[in-house]
Design an enzyme around this catalytic site. Structure first.
Site, PDB file in Angstrom:
ATOM      1  CB  CYS A  30      -0.905  -0.048   1.236  1.00  0.00           C
ATOM      2  SG  CYS A  30      -1.733   1.483   1.640  1.00  0.00           S
ATOM      3  CB  CYS A  33       0.348   1.714   4.080  1.00  0.00           C
ATOM      4  SG  CYS A  33      -1.370   1.203   3.973  1.00  0.00           S
TER       5      CYS A  33
END
Length: 113
Positions: A30, A33
């Site tokens: 991600c 993230c």
């Protein structure tokens, strides 16, 4: 203090045993993230009186499903065992600091009346 990794075995006890716990649900693939991780780590180093925890959604799929995480990163804040904040999306550093200030100031007992 750095962040700690939570699992389904340690999640509930960590939330119940600590006054304030922030939990970041993330995954290695991600991009947002990965962008949020250094911001979160820096806040963890600054605010040593609270717990900063991370949950890898790939490794802890059952826990992520139980927490109803449908998009990552998702940040949750618990105070005195109660969920007081939940938001999907990476926060910029100033917004994370505002959240920390708000969670510290929140009177959980008054809010639950």
């Amino acid at each position: 203090m750095s962040t700690i990794d939570l699992t389904s075995a340690t999640f509930e006890q960590t939330v119940l045993d600590n006054d304030i716990v922030l939990v970041d649900f993330w995954a290695s693939w991600c991009g947002p993230c990965r962008m949020f991780a250094p911001i979160y780590e820096k806040a963890a180093a600054t605010h040593t009186d609270m717990v900063f925890a991370s949950i890898n959604t790939e490794e802890e799929q059952a826990l992520s499903q139980a927490a109803q995480v449908t998009s990552i990163p998702t940040l949750m804040a618990f105070k005195k065992g109660q969920l007081v904040f939940r938001q999907a999306g990476a926060l910029p550093a100033p917004a994370l600091e505002e959240l920390i200030t708000a969670v510290r100031a929140l009177d959980v007992e008054a809010a639950s009346d």
